[in-house]
Design an enzyme around this catalytic site. Structure first.
Site: not given
Lengths: 487, 100
Positions: B8-9
């Protein structure tokens, strides 16, 4: 009607696509990665600044205070005062990684070396403080034709009197020529680090990929030896070019690239960001809207606003540590976002959770609120965004985008009005609300005011979220009814 | 032993999911290992993994991830499953992806 939604969807899709393209642009992405990597040393500096300027003065004075503060100053020396050098290297590394260039460590060297090549080689006397003088030149204020005369430091210290009608015209400071000035190694040079780091690494990677610059040493030479030459030649060419530019700038215009970048790029940019809250509000409107389509907001905000906002807060930290007042063009900075407009994560969803606990009758919403509360306290809110959900849920998209905008504008206005102290400490974005406000403005009375403002924000946010939450729940109930009727 | 990689980020919210998936896998008696990382790091570690799941917030990176992953399966976690931390469903989908 069906066509209408199709068109709307395609507009949203292309917005998401364009944003992803901007966010994925290799230089911008490397910049975002670099700042994320370097963040811990800024946080560390923030802690040192807080302890030095807020905690120690509580119980120490005089020499004891100065001795204790040596600790904080040492930490600041190793973090804020070398921030530019560190950032240049990290930018080189991140760009290499994002370009999938194998020799990332060589890019760290290139970034730092190119940056230092562009630094001024001597400190001009204006930059040195007057205490550092070796000689003083006086000229007459009444008689223009009178010869100026010069006295040495020893003469001044032995109590030489200056005749009346004369004033200091220049400060000689030959003793500071042999230093590596921290004018541009600290927070003042961060723009230079970004530009030089990105350009030098790009040029180096280009040269490294050029087949003509590869050396063929023949069969008997171990590949590692050939590899070392293949790094060395592009490195030499890249740094030689930067040296040439530095020499030309010095020889022809008597300046250096760091000074040029600061006056021609950094100063106007800072002014632009601080010419009212509008630019920052625009960026975060787009960024939060993007999150409502399911794509992380930092895709936009991380590349368009965060680098410059982060530079502003690091400069504030350095000024606060030095006991200087914060100028008005530094009121807008990263902490206004992270501390006052990102409470519980993007869209200030912690207030929506509070509303849900107090006023919601929807079991699904309450379940997700329970799950999302703990991460939410630390400003992580993907469970809310995807689970509540906010994504593609129009009634909640409206407050999700508007509340942060409102808070950015109001916090900035309160700072300009002198009610709220400007943010001077970089606090991690995962710091819970109230603690974050207290620390961000440097604690003390100002910290208490910041907490009160966050309490008001919290109430305001709950008030705004409430009607939208009700509408959203009614829509969900209706959908569930329809689904039941169909089944 | 299979390895599922989540990306994810910043690796923050996904690490939350990892804990829940790990527990679910244990409960089902599956021999899997689950790791969460930011995208760049995940792509570097792809050789040691058997499948890569992207958080919905970086769904736009799927093309890049597929290219980097070679013949390993790549999928984007559905938004609702991700938000509600529906570990069982995500784990089941991942097992199917790996042909288990």
């Amino acid at each position: 009607m069906a066509e209408d939604t199709a068109e709307k969807k395609s507009f949203l899709d292309s917005f998401a696509e364009v944003s992803a393209k901007i966010g994925n642009q290799v230089h911008l992405r490397s910049l975002r990665d670099a700042f994320a990597t370097v963040m811990p040393i800024y946080i560390l500096a923030g802690i040192a600044v807080l302890i030095n300027n807020v905690v120690f003065p509580l119980f120490l004075t005089g020499d004891a205070l100065a001795n204790a503060q040596y600790w904080g100053n040492a930490v600041i020396q190793g973090t804020l005062n070398v921030a530019t050098i560190v950032l240049a290297g990290i930018i080189g590394y991140c760009l290499a990684k994002n370009k999938r260039f194998e020799n990332a460590i060589a890019c760290v060297v290139i970034g730092i070396a190119a940056l230092c090549i562009m630094m001024p080689q001597s400190v001009n006397s204006a930059a040195a403080s007057i205490q550092d003088f070796t000689e003083l030149t006086y000229k007459s204020t009444t008689d223009k034709d009178a010869e100026p005369y010069t006295v040495t430091r020893e003469e001044v210290e032995s109590g030489l009197a200056i005749p009346e009608g004369y004033e200091i015209s220049s400060v000689g400071s030959s003793s500071v020529s042999n230093v590596f000035t921290k004018t541009y190694t600290g927070t003042n040079g961060l723009f230079g680090a970004i530009i030089i780091g990105l350009v030098a690494t790009t040029v180096f990677i280009k040269f490294s990929q050029n087949e003509k610059l590869r050396v063929n040493l023949g069969e008997g030479i171990p590949p590692a030896v050939a590899d070392s030459f293949n790094t060395m030649i592009p490195m030499l060419i890249t740094l030689a070019i930067f040296g040439l530019i530095a020499a030309l700038l010095h020889g022809i215009w008597a300046t250096d690239l760091m000074t040029l970048i600061n006056t021609c790029i950094a100063a106007p940019l800072k002014g632009f960001v601080n010419a009212g809250p509008w630019f920052v509000i625009l960026v975060y409107t787009l960024a939060n809207l993007l999150f409502c389509l399911g794509i992380h907001q930092s895709t936009i905000s991380g590349v368009l606003a965060e680098p410059i906002l982060t530079i502003l807060i690091t400069e504030n930290m350095a000024m606060f540590a030095a006991g200087e007042p914060i100028p008005a063009d530094h009121y807008m900075n990263m902490q206004i976002i992270n501390t006052f407009a990102l409470i519980g994560g993007s869209g200030c969803t912690l207030m929506l959770l509070a509303d849900t606990f107090l006023f919601s009758k929807n079991k699904a919403s309450k379940d997700i609120a329970k799950l999302a509360l703990l991460p939410g306290i630390f400003n992580i809110n993907e469970p809310v965004i995807y689970g509540y959900p906010i994504v593609y849920n129009l009634p909640l998209i409206i407050p999700f985008v508007l509340i942060p905008d409102l808070f950015i504008g109001l916090t900035y206005a309160l700072t300009c009005a002198g009610i709220l102290a400007p943010c001077v400490v970089m606090v991690p974005w995962t710091t819970p609300v109230f603690i974050s406000g207290f620390l961000a403005v440097g604690g003390g009375t100002a910290g208490v005011v910041a907490i009160i403002w966050q309490v008001i924000e919290f109430a305001l946010g709950m008030l705004i979220y409430l009607p939208f939450m009700k509408v959203s729940e009614r829509a969900q109930a209706k959908q569930a009814e329809l689904a039941n009727a169909e089944a | 032993m299979k390895t599922i990689l989540l990306a994810c980020n910043a690796g923050m919210s996904t690490s939350l999911l990892v804990q829940k998936m790990q527990k679910e896998a244990q409960a089902q008696g599956l021999d899997v290992q689950i790791k969460a990382n930011p995208l760049n790091k995940a792509l570097e570690m792809i050789d040691q993994a058997d499948c890569l799941l992207l958080g919905p917030q970086i769904a736009y990176a799927k093309k890049e991830a597929v290219e980097a992953a070679g013949d390993k399966p790549v999928a984007v976690i559905a938004m609702v499953d991700y938000g509600r931390m529906n570990a069982k469903k995500i784990l089941d989908d991942a097992m199917k992806l790996m042909g288990e």
